[in-house]
Write a protein that holds these residues in place. Structure first.
Motif, PDB file in Angstrom:
ATOM      1  N   LEU A 248       0.824  -1.212   0.000  1.00 22.33           N
ATOM      2  CA  LEU A 248       0.000   0.000   0.000  1.00 22.33           C
ATOM      3  C   LEU A 248       0.860   1.264   0.000  1.00 22.33           C
ATOM      4  CD1 LEU A 248      -2.796  -1.037   2.517  1.00 22.33           C
ATOM      5  CD2 LEU A 248      -3.201  -0.218   0.206  1.00 22.33           C
ATOM      6  N   HIS A 249       2.014   1.184   0.634  1.00 26.51           N
ATOM      7  CA  HIS A 249       2.887   2.352   0.733  1.00 26.51           C
ATOM      8  C   HIS A 249       3.934   2.409  -0.375  1.00 26.51           C
ATOM      9  CE1 HIS A 249       1.271   2.667   4.902  1.00 26.51           C
ATOM     10  NE2 HIS A 249       1.496   3.943   4.715  1.00 26.51           N
ATOM     11  N   SER A 250       3.695   1.689  -1.444  1.00 22.51           N
ATOM     12  CA  SER A 250       4.673   1.693  -2.538  1.00 22.51           C
ATOM     13  C   SER A 250       4.762   3.057  -3.207  1.00 22.51           C
ATOM     14  CB  SER A 250       4.282   0.650  -3.587  1.00 22.51           C
ATOM     15  OG  SER A 250       3.089   1.037  -4.258  1.00 22.51           O
ATOM     16  N   ALA A 251       3.689   3.864  -3.089  1.00 21.05           N
ATOM     17  CA  ALA A 251       3.619   5.186  -3.726  1.00 21.05           C
ATOM     18  C   ALA A 251       3.789   5.089  -5.237  1.00 21.05           C
ATOM     19  CB  ALA A 251       4.676   6.128  -3.136  1.00 21.05           C
ATOM     20  N   ARG A 252       3.457   3.914  -5.776  1.00 16.52           N
ATOM     21  CA  ARG A 252       3.649   3.716  -7.215  1.00 16.52           C
ATOM     22  C   ARG A 252       2.638   2.733  -7.793  1.00 16.52           C
ATOM     23  NH1 ARG A 252       8.985   1.041 -10.068  1.00 16.52           N
ATOM     24  NH2 ARG A 252       8.491   1.596 -12.222  1.00 16.52           N
ATOM     25  N   PHE A 253       2.470   1.595  -7.143  1.00 21.17           N
ATOM     26  CA  PHE A 253       1.656   0.517  -7.710  1.00 21.17           C
ATOM     27  C   PHE A 253       0.157   0.733  -7.457  1.00 21.17           C
ATOM     28  CE2 PHE A 253       5.743  -1.669  -6.659  1.00 21.17           C
ATOM     29  CZ  PHE A 253       6.179  -1.773  -7.967  1.00 21.17           C
ATOM     30  N   ILE A 254      -0.655   0.441  -8.474  1.00 20.04           N
ATOM     31  CA  ILE A 254      -2.105   0.602  -8.361  1.00 20.04           C
ATOM     32  C   ILE A 254      -2.846  -0.700  -8.675  1.00 20.04           C
ATOM     33  CG2 ILE A 254      -2.074   3.074  -8.844  1.00 20.04           C
ATOM     34  CD1 ILE A 254      -2.832   2.438 -11.737  1.00 20.04           C
ATOM     35  N   SER A 255      -2.109  -1.787  -8.908  1.00 18.13           N
ATOM     36  CA  SER A 255      -2.767  -3.084  -9.128  1.00 18.13           C
ATOM     37  C   SER A 255      -3.419  -3.542  -7.831  1.00 18.13           C
ATOM     38  CB  SER A 255      -1.752  -4.145  -9.560  1.00 18.13           C
ATOM     39  OG  SER A 255      -1.052  -3.735 -10.709  1.00 18.13           O
ATOM     40  N   VAL A 271      -4.728  -5.679  15.517  1.00 21.16           N
ATOM     41  CA  VAL A 271      -3.643  -5.268  14.617  1.00 21.16           C
ATOM     42  C   VAL A 271      -4.208  -4.901  13.242  1.00 21.16           C
ATOM     43  CG1 VAL A 271      -1.554  -6.042  13.416  1.00 21.16           C
ATOM     44  CG2 VAL A 271      -1.929  -6.670  15.808  1.00 21.16           C
ATOM     45  N   ALA A 272      -5.086  -5.765  12.721  1.00 20.85           N
ATOM     46  CA  ALA A 272      -5.670  -5.506  11.405  1.00 20.85           C
ATOM     47  C   ALA A 272      -6.593  -4.298  11.425  1.00 20.85           C
ATOM     48  CB  ALA A 272      -6.420  -6.745  10.913  1.00 20.85           C
ATOM     49  N   LEU A 273      -7.419  -4.184  12.462  1.00 21.79           N
ATOM     50  CA  LEU A 273      -8.357  -3.062  12.556  1.00 21.79           C
ATOM     51  C   LEU A 273      -7.627  -1.734  12.658  1.00 21.79           C
ATOM     52  CD1 LEU A 273     -11.148  -4.445  14.933  1.00 21.79           C
ATOM     53  CD2 LEU A 273     -11.142  -4.289  12.451  1.00 21.79           C
ATOM     54  N   ASN A 274      -6.574  -1.696  13.462  1.00 22.62           N
ATOM     55  CA  ASN A 274      -5.793  -0.462  13.587  1.00 22.62           C
ATOM     56  C   ASN A 274      -5.139  -0.106  12.256  1.00 22.62           C
ATOM     57  OD1 ASN A 274      -6.429  -0.146  16.292  1.00 22.62           O
ATOM     58  ND2 ASN A 274      -4.611  -1.226  17.011  1.00 22.62           N
ATOM     59  N   ALA A 275      -4.663  -1.141  11.541  1.00 19.79           N
ATOM     60  CA  ALA A 275      -4.033  -0.898  10.246  1.00 19.79           C
ATOM     61  C   ALA A 275      -5.056  -0.372   9.243  1.00 19.79           C
ATOM     62  CB  ALA A 275      -3.399  -2.186   9.726  1.00 19.79           C
ATOM     63  N   ILE A 276      -6.247  -0.965   9.225  1.00 18.34           N
ATOM     64  CA  ILE A 276      -7.295  -0.531   8.293  1.00 18.34           C
ATOM     65  C   ILE A 276      -7.655   0.935   8.545  1.00 18.34           C
ATOM     66  CG2 ILE A 276      -9.750  -0.823   7.738  1.00 18.34           C
ATOM     67  CD1 ILE A 276      -9.289  -3.875   8.149  1.00 18.34           C
ATOM     68  N   LYS A 277      -7.792   1.310   9.803  1.00 17.69           N
ATOM     69  CA  LYS A 277      -8.107   2.701  10.135  1.00 17.69           C
ATOM     70  C   LYS A 277      -6.963   3.634   9.734  1.00 17.69           C
ATOM     71  CE  LYS A 277     -10.955   1.469  14.130  1.00 17.69           C
ATOM     72  NZ  LYS A 277     -11.070   1.550  15.612  1.00 17.69           N
ATOM     73  N   GLN A 278      -5.748   3.196  10.017  1.00 13.51           N
ATOM     74  CA  GLN A 278      -4.591   4.025   9.702  1.00 13.51           C
ATOM     75  C   GLN A 278      -4.438   4.212   8.198  1.00 13.51           C
ATOM     76  OE1 GLN A 278      -0.684   2.405  10.568  1.00 13.51           O
ATOM     77  NE2 GLN A 278       0.050   4.404  11.250  1.00 13.51           N
ATOM     78  N   ILE A 283      -3.040   7.380   4.470  1.00 12.52           N
ATOM     79  CA  ILE A 283      -2.376   7.179   3.177  1.00 12.52           C
ATOM     80  C   ILE A 283      -2.840   8.213   2.164  1.00 12.52           C
ATOM     81  CG2 ILE A 283      -2.172   5.635   1.176  1.00 12.52           C
ATOM     82  CD1 ILE A 283      -2.033   3.308   2.968  1.00 12.52           C
ATOM     83  N   LYS A 284      -1.884   8.883   1.558  1.00  9.66           N
ATOM     84  CA  LYS A 284      -2.176   9.869   0.522  1.00  9.66           C
ATOM     85  C   LYS A 284      -1.336   9.555  -0.713  1.00  9.66           C
ATOM     86  CE  LYS A 284      -3.386  13.559   3.760  1.00  9.66           C
ATOM     87  NZ  LYS A 284      -3.103  14.946   4.217  1.00  9.66           N
ATOM     88  N   GLY A 285      -1.709  10.149  -1.810  1.00 13.76           N
ATOM     89  CA  GLY A 285      -0.971   9.902  -3.047  1.00 13.76           C
ATOM     90  C   GLY A 285      -1.331   8.566  -3.657  1.00 13.76           C
ATOM     91  N   ILE A 286      -0.426   8.008  -4.435  1.00 12.28           N
ATOM     92  CA  ILE A 286      -0.674   6.777  -5.185  1.00 12.28           C
ATOM     93  C   ILE A 286      -0.614   5.561  -4.262  1.00 12.28           C
ATOM     94  CG2 ILE A 286       0.170   5.330  -7.075  1.00 12.28           C
ATOM     95  CD1 ILE A 286       1.436   7.933  -8.242  1.00 12.28           C
TER      96      ILE A 286
END
Length: 549
Positions: A248-255, A271-278, A283-286
């Motif tokens: 998700l943080h690749s800032a490049r890939f959209i597949s 862990v998963a719920l906190n990640a989903i919210k975060q 996350i901004k950009g690509i």
């Protein structure tokens, strides 16, 4: 049998099994290819821990050394080992993200979608206006219709909504940017970054992600299993979350990252719920999105249906089984063969172009429904080839898991109650009343009393639906026809007609008996008059005889 054993010994020869007590056992990937038929992995080398080899050996052979019959399961187990990297003995199992990316990889750069080819070179996505053919559109429509005509219950709305989300996936990051910059007040976290197909076994969710989605997006990689990114299917989710987070943080890939057999506890994990919210909030950009298929049975733990999750995770339910093959109207094997990525490439390309030059009306529609532009592009494509009418009834609205669950919950509440706590007001054929006493038999729990249950059931209706009119101390007042529309069948209207038909029949019977009594009275009066006339006549006859003499 002996020849098959010989083939398998190429992977696990006697000397390999003899060495399992040593620190590391090496397996030649070319030998593995002979079993897995995966030629793309020849350039990789793998080192396996002894316990892993033991596990695979148990999967391949029985305790007596005979080959297990389920060869397909054998292949899958081998693949799970092949696609795991154990090169660093100081760490636990690590899966290389580069090995698991969707292929081809789609990326975004300078307002362009770029696609990686077989030589790992990137090229701008080019779409010819004649790319999509009538056969492509026909195949797509029949894939959706197969979830209507091949199942015991129509689930085509879920299937179409899933495809619409899939076609929007590469551009969701850009739509989120538009939400942030828009003057319309709506937060970007209203757009889900994950889609979860929920269902029981053999209901179509894996068919969608494995056989339809991957080919539809041109993804030629193997079907990624949750166990591969989480080192097993345990309740701990740290490794899976870390893997998804990196992509998700690749800032490049959209597949879209498509993962099958998600652990049913994943969406309950802190862990998963906190990640989903975060992810949703920060996350901004690509970035890409995640698509999961998950088994869920009625007796399992409830799906996490809290608002904070449902606005960030798009749930779609697949529960209905398939009809027997001889009763299915559409040959799904033909659909799998004819499926391709033409529509996907065209729609995503058009979506990118439209998002770069949004009109004010398009922006308003997009803020109202983040899938609106995708549906508009798809609708025009369907109209072009004359297939729009086949899907128009389900293309306008997005499938809503909460509404679907609430619809079933309310339907069963009414049916199980046998309409005992349903009432109508004399002279009112528009509304009906539900008594709070309908919840008396509910098992009490420590978190909810009957008043809270009444409140929860009242709030199950969409606010804009005009179903729930008012809630009061002893129950609620609801709109008959809008409630039936919500349920999907005329439950209350039929009950209203039946109730009033019975009343009408009773009134008719009373009127009939009244008329019958009146007729009896008239008949009795007539008979009395006739008797009286006869008696008078007889008297006159006697008098006349007397005077003659």
């Amino acid at each position: 049998m002996e020849r098959l054993k010989s083939k398998l010994r190429q992977l696990l020869p006697d000397e390999v099994v003899d060495k399992v007590q040593q620190n590391i056992v090496e397996v030649n990937p070319e030998d593995v290819v002979k079993i897995t038929n995966d030629a793309q992995r020849k350039d990789q080398s793998y080192e396996l821990y002894p316990e892993t080899v033991q596990k695979v050996a148990k999967e391949l052979f029985t305790e007596k050394g005979n080959k297990r019959r389920n060869e397909e399961k054998v292949r899958e187990e081998i693949k799970k080992i092949v696609f795991q990297d154990f090169s660093d003995s100081s760490e636990n199992r690590v899966v290389k993200a580069s090995e698991l990316y969707p292929k081809p990889i789609w990326a975004y750069q300078e307002d362009q979608i770029i696609v990686e080819d077989g030589n790992k070179l990137f090229h701008p996505l080019k779409v010819d206006e004649n790319l999509v053919t009538e056969n492509d559109v026909r195949t797509f429509v029949r894939i959706i219709e197969s979830f209507r005509f091949n199942k015991v219950k129509d689930e085509s709305h879920q299937a179409l909504s899933a495809f619409v989300y899939l076609m929007t996936a590469p551009m969701i990051w850009k739509i989120r940017e538009i939400y942030r910059k828009s003057n319309f007040s709506k937060s970007a976290d209203q757009i889900p970054l994950s889609m979860v197909l929920i269902g029981r076994g053999t209901t179509g969710k894996t068919l969608l992600v494995r056989d339809y989605f991957k080919k539809f997006t041109g993804d030629i990689s193997h079907s990624l299993q949750y166990t591969e990114i989480n080192d097993g299917n345990g309740s701990r989710t740290e490794k899976a979350v870390k893997f998804l987070d990196n992509y998700l943080h690749s800032a490049r890939f959209i597949s879209p990252m498509i993962v099958d057999e998600l652990n049913s506890n994943f969406l309950h994990s802190k862990v998963a719920l906190n990640a989903i919210k975060q992810w949703s909030n920060t996350i901004k950009g690509i970035h890409n999105i995640n698509i999961f298929a998950m088994n869920h049975n009625a007796g399992s733990k409830e799906i996490n249906n809290l608002e904070e999750i449902t606005k960030r995770v798009y749930y779609l339910s697949f529960e209905a089984p398939w009809l027997p093959s001889n009763q299915q109207k559409i040959n799904y094997n033909m659909l799998i063969n004819d499926n391709n990525d033409h529509i996907y490439r065209y729609v995503v390309s058009e979506l990118n172009s439209r998002l770069l030059n949004l009109t004010g009306e398009e922006e308003a529609n997009l803020i109202d429904d983040y899938l609106s532009l995708t549906k508009d592009i798809l609708a025009k494509l369907l109209r072009k080839f004359g297939y729009y009418d086949r899907l128009k009834d389900i293309l306008g609205s997005n499938y809503d898991y909460k509404i679907d669950r609430n619809r079933i919950t309310w339907k069963m509440l009414i049916l199980d109650d046998h309409y005992e706590h349903i009432a109508f007001t004399d002279g009112d054929d528009k509304y009906f009343h539900v008594s709070k006493a309908i919840f008396n038999d509910f098992k009490a729990n420590g978190y909810e009393n009957i008043n809270q249950t009444l409140d929860n059931y009242f709030n199950m209706f969409p606010r804009e639906g005009g179903i729930a009119i008012e809630q009061y101390g002893n129950g609620m007042r609801l709109n008959i026809d809008k409630f039936d529309e919500f349920i999907g069948e005329p439950l209350i209207r039929n009950h209203y007609k039946k109730t009033h038909k019975d009343e009408t029949q009773q009134d008719d019977m009373k009127e009939f008996l009244k008329m019958q009594a009146k007729q009896t009275q008239m008949m009795q009066e007539t008979m009395a008059k006739l008797t009286e006339q006869r008696e008078d006549k007889n008297k006159k006859g006697i008098f006349s005889r007397w005077f003659k003499h």
